[in-house]
Every structure is written in structure tokens, then in C-alpha cells.
Design a protein around this motif. Sequence first.
Motif, PDB file in Angstrom:
ATOM      1  N   ARG A 175     -23.650 -19.078  18.167  1.00 37.28           N
ATOM      2  CA  ARG A 175     -24.214 -18.810  16.844  1.00 37.28           C
ATOM      3  C   ARG A 175     -24.725 -17.369  16.768  1.00 37.28           C
ATOM      4  O   ARG A 175     -25.238 -16.831  17.741  1.00 37.28           O
ATOM      5  CB  ARG A 175     -25.368 -19.773  16.535  1.00 37.28           C
ATOM      6  N   GLN A 176     -24.625 -16.784  15.597  1.00 36.49           N
ATOM      7  CA  GLN A 176     -25.119 -15.431  15.383  1.00 36.49           C
ATOM      8  C   GLN A 176     -26.648 -15.439  15.275  1.00 36.49           C
ATOM      9  O   GLN A 176     -27.252 -16.471  14.952  1.00 36.49           O
ATOM     10  CB  GLN A 176     -24.498 -14.842  14.120  1.00 36.49           C
ATOM     11  N   PRO A 177     -27.292 -14.293  15.530  1.00 34.09           N
ATOM     12  CA  PRO A 177     -28.758 -14.256  15.555  1.00 34.09           C
ATOM     13  C   PRO A 177     -29.447 -14.739  14.287  1.00 34.09           C
ATOM     14  O   PRO A 177     -30.541 -15.295  14.348  1.00 34.09           O
ATOM     15  CB  PRO A 177     -29.054 -12.766  15.810  1.00 34.09           C
ATOM     16  N   ASP A 178     -28.810 -14.527  13.118  1.00 33.01           N
ATOM     17  CA  ASP A 178     -29.474 -14.903  11.863  1.00 33.01           C
ATOM     18  C   ASP A 178     -28.979 -16.228  11.294  1.00 33.01           C
ATOM     19  O   ASP A 178     -29.420 -16.636  10.210  1.00 33.01           O
ATOM     20  CB  ASP A 178     -29.283 -13.800  10.825  1.00 33.01           C
ATOM     21  N   THR A 179     -28.089 -16.915  11.999  1.00 33.05           N
ATOM     22  CA  THR A 179     -27.454 -18.107  11.440  1.00 33.05           C
ATOM     23  C   THR A 179     -28.463 -19.194  11.074  1.00 33.05           C
ATOM     24  O   THR A 179     -28.435 -19.747   9.966  1.00 33.05           O
ATOM     25  CB  THR A 179     -26.403 -18.666  12.417  1.00 33.05           C
ATOM     26  N   ILE A 180     -29.356 -19.522  11.973  1.00 34.39           N
ATOM     27  CA  ILE A 180     -30.295 -20.625  11.727  1.00 34.39           C
ATOM     28  C   ILE A 180     -31.239 -20.299  10.580  1.00 34.39           C
ATOM     29  O   ILE A 180     -31.470 -21.130   9.692  1.00 34.39           O
ATOM     30  CB  ILE A 180     -31.065 -20.956  13.021  1.00 34.39           C
ATOM     31  N   ASP A 181     -31.760 -19.082  10.553  1.00 36.70           N
ATOM     32  CA  ASP A 181     -32.658 -18.700   9.458  1.00 36.70           C
ATOM     33  C   ASP A 181     -31.914 -18.667   8.128  1.00 36.70           C
ATOM     34  O   ASP A 181     -32.464 -19.078   7.100  1.00 36.70           O
ATOM     35  CB  ASP A 181     -33.295 -17.339   9.743  1.00 36.70           C
ATOM     36  N   ARG A 182     -30.682 -18.189   8.122  1.00 38.83           N
ATOM     37  CA  ARG A 182     -29.912 -18.162   6.875  1.00 38.83           C
ATOM     38  C   ARG A 182     -29.635 -19.573   6.371  1.00 38.83           C
ATOM     39  O   ARG A 182     -29.659 -19.829   5.165  1.00 38.83           O
ATOM     40  CB  ARG A 182     -28.601 -17.411   7.069  1.00 38.83           C
ATOM     41  N   ALA A 183     -29.362 -20.482   7.292  1.00 38.44           N
ATOM     42  CA  ALA A 183     -29.097 -21.865   6.894  1.00 38.44           C
ATOM     43  C   ALA A 183     -30.336 -22.493   6.259  1.00 38.44           C
ATOM     44  O   ALA A 183     -30.249 -23.162   5.218  1.00 38.44           O
ATOM     45  CB  ALA A 183     -28.647 -22.675   8.100  1.00 38.44           C
ATOM     46  N   ILE A 184     -31.484 -22.270   6.872  1.00 34.35           N
ATOM     47  CA  ILE A 184     -32.725 -22.828   6.324  1.00 34.35           C
ATOM     48  C   ILE A 184     -33.051 -22.199   4.973  1.00 34.35           C
ATOM     49  O   ILE A 184     -33.463 -22.887   4.027  1.00 34.35           O
ATOM     50  CB  ILE A 184     -33.881 -22.625   7.325  1.00 34.35           C
ATOM     51  N   GLU A 185     -32.827 -20.891   4.853  1.00 27.99           N
ATOM     52  CA  GLU A 185     -33.075 -20.219   3.572  1.00 27.99           C
ATOM     53  C   GLU A 185     -32.140 -20.767   2.490  1.00 27.99           C
ATOM     54  O   GLU A 185     -32.578 -21.024   1.359  1.00 27.99           O
ATOM     55  CB  GLU A 185     -32.875 -18.709   3.732  1.00 27.99           C
ATOM     56  N   GLN A 186     -30.854 -20.945   2.821  1.00 30.45           N
ATOM     57  CA  GLN A 186     -29.913 -21.486   1.837  1.00 30.45           C
ATOM     58  C   GLN A 186     -30.301 -22.908   1.432  1.00 30.45           C
ATOM     59  O   GLN A 186     -30.248 -23.264   0.257  1.00 30.45           O
ATOM     60  CB  GLN A 186     -28.489 -21.472   2.406  1.00 30.45           C
ATOM     61  N   PHE A 187     -30.704 -23.700   2.396  1.00 29.12           N
ATOM     62  CA  PHE A 187     -31.134 -25.066   2.117  1.00 29.12           C
ATOM     63  C   PHE A 187     -32.321 -25.073   1.161  1.00 29.12           C
ATOM     64  O   PHE A 187     -32.362 -25.845   0.183  1.00 29.12           O
ATOM     65  CB  PHE A 187     -31.507 -25.764   3.427  1.00 29.12           C
ATOM     66  N   GLU A 188     -33.278 -24.200   1.416  1.00 26.89           N
ATOM     67  CA  GLU A 188     -34.503 -24.171   0.603  1.00 26.89           C
ATOM     68  C   GLU A 188     -34.243 -23.621  -0.793  1.00 26.89           C
ATOM     69  O   GLU A 188     -34.713 -24.184  -1.791  1.00 26.89           O
ATOM     70  CB  GLU A 188     -35.569 -23.334   1.308  1.00 26.89           C
ATOM     71  N   THR A 189     -33.483 -22.537  -0.884  1.00 28.76           N
ATOM     72  CA  THR A 189     -33.309 -21.878  -2.181  1.00 28.76           C
ATOM     73  C   THR A 189     -32.339 -22.624  -3.098  1.00 28.76           C
ATOM     74  O   THR A 189     -32.477 -22.569  -4.321  1.00 28.76           O
ATOM     75  CB  THR A 189     -32.822 -20.431  -1.998  1.00 28.76           C
ATOM     76  N   THR A 190     -31.363 -23.321  -2.534  1.00 34.53           N
ATOM     77  CA  THR A 190     -30.393 -24.032  -3.370  1.00 34.53           C
ATOM     78  C   THR A 190     -30.867 -25.425  -3.759  1.00 34.53           C
ATOM     79  O   THR A 190     -30.325 -26.032  -4.676  1.00 34.53           O
ATOM     80  CB  THR A 190     -29.038 -24.150  -2.658  1.00 34.53           C
ATOM     81  N   GLY A 191     -31.856 -25.959  -3.043  1.00 38.43           N
ATOM     82  CA  GLY A 191     -32.402 -27.260  -3.384  1.00 38.43           C
ATOM     83  C   GLY A 191     -31.496 -28.439  -3.086  1.00 38.43           C
ATOM     84  O   GLY A 191     -31.686 -29.524  -3.640  1.00 38.43           O
ATOM     85  N   VAL A 192     -30.523 -28.250  -2.184  1.00 36.76           N
ATOM     86  CA  VAL A 192     -29.630 -29.355  -1.836  1.00 36.76           C
ATOM     87  C   VAL A 192     -30.372 -30.371  -0.972  1.00 36.76           C
ATOM     88  O   VAL A 192     -31.449 -30.094  -0.436  1.00 36.76           O
ATOM     89  CB  VAL A 192     -28.364 -28.852  -1.099  1.00 36.76           C
ATOM     90  N   ASP A 193     -29.771 -31.543  -0.840  1.00 30.53           N
ATOM     91  CA  ASP A 193     -30.351 -32.584   0.008  1.00 30.53           C
ATOM     92  C   ASP A 193     -29.821 -32.521   1.434  1.00 30.53           C
ATOM     93  O   ASP A 193     -30.486 -32.996   2.363  1.00 30.53           O
ATOM     94  CB  ASP A 193     -30.049 -33.969  -0.585  1.00 30.53           C
TER      95      ASP A 193
END
Length: 238
Positions: free
Chosen positions: A112-130
Amino acid sequence: MNVLCVIPVRSGSKGVPGKNIKDLGGRPLVEWTISQALAAKANIDVVVSTDSPETAEIAERAGANVPFLRPLELAQDTTPTEPVVEHALNFRRAEGRTYDAVMLLQATSPLRQPDTIDRAIEQFETTGVDSLVGVVPIAPFIWRFGPDEGAPPAADYDVEHRKRRQDMTLTDLRFRENGSLYVTRPEIYDRFHNRIGGTIGLFVLSELEGVDIDTDIDFRLAELQMDDYSQSIGGWGA
């Protein structure tokens, strides 16, 4: 956002015996995923679920929490992943902890790339998906047989207007779920007992991150890709 990160690491593996603690690039395989989760900026409780005391010791040395040894009935060849995640979630809940999301990371996808986990959490939070599913883009040149024996095969793309890969957009491509990463609201596990449910989002991983180690050949390919990976991360997580 408060996130429970569960890394399931079962001791038994028929494809690659002992693969989760087998050396890859100078460290046990599971240690790559642990270090990536711990290096994230997000508020993550990193829990390794394992039935192996040896693996538990390796995980704890790497900085993960191993608050229990997984029950034998959840460490069988036929055990789905969801009950393992729910066991860890309910264990933490019994301790009085609450979470906004549950992240599932598979140790068998270590690049995994260094920012992958943080980007995933940010996308999850900002898009409001389940639920958010890690996927790898692939060309749509996929065929399938018809529903009946003898039926002609069908293509999942327009064979009369075949595009070059470099000309394709996101809507032209297909996306393969490689098992690397999932982010899910706890209530989805409670209601559906599934890592995927409700409103679903796709989190696009790079081709290099698509490594998924199930067989000895997969492990050897991962070893070959470690040089490219190490150069791409510039020593991060070492």
C-alpha cells in the motif's frame, strides 16, 4: 473519526504455509500492513485477530494490539471473514469502546502507498457512504459464456468499438475487488453481517497495490515487486 482497524491473520494456510509471518522484503508479511495502519494520521485502533501465539507476538512487537487469541471456531479454512471482524468489534464494544467505522485490512495485500489508508478514510467520511471497497482498475476485455450450454459467449465490452487502454475513462474500465481494504459502518455488520452493504463506494487502488497473495506464485511475484514498491514509497514504513 474513530476507526477500528481489524487485520485478520490466521495461522493455517494451505496455499502458502505460514504465509502471514513469512519473510517478505526483510520483515514478516503481516508487519507491512500493521506498520501502514500505525503510520496513518487518522485515529485508528489497530487490532490483529489471530489464533497463533507466535503471530500475536510478532504483531505486538510491530505495535499492534492483540487483545485476544481468536477462538478456534473462527480460525477454520471455511471461516468467512465477517464473523472474525464482528468478533473483534464486539470485543472492543464490551470494553466500552465505540467506533464510527471499521476498516478491514488484509495482510495478504502488503503493497500500500503511504497515503492510501488516510485517503480511504477521508473518502469514506466525505462521501457519506456506508461501505467502501478497495478496487484495482482492469481493462474491460472480459468474456463470459452464455447461461446455457452451447450458447454463444458474450463480451462485456463493445467489440465493434474497442478502445485502446490509454484512451479509456473510469466509466470504460472495470474494477476488481482485491480484498486489500474495506471501510464499513459498524451498523452494516450488525444488520447484514457483511463488510459491504448500504450505499457502496469504490476506492481505487494503484496497480501495484493490487497484489493479493494466495499462492506461492503470488508470493514470488510480490517479492519481485518489492524493489519497485520500496522505490515508490522512498523508505516510508521501514
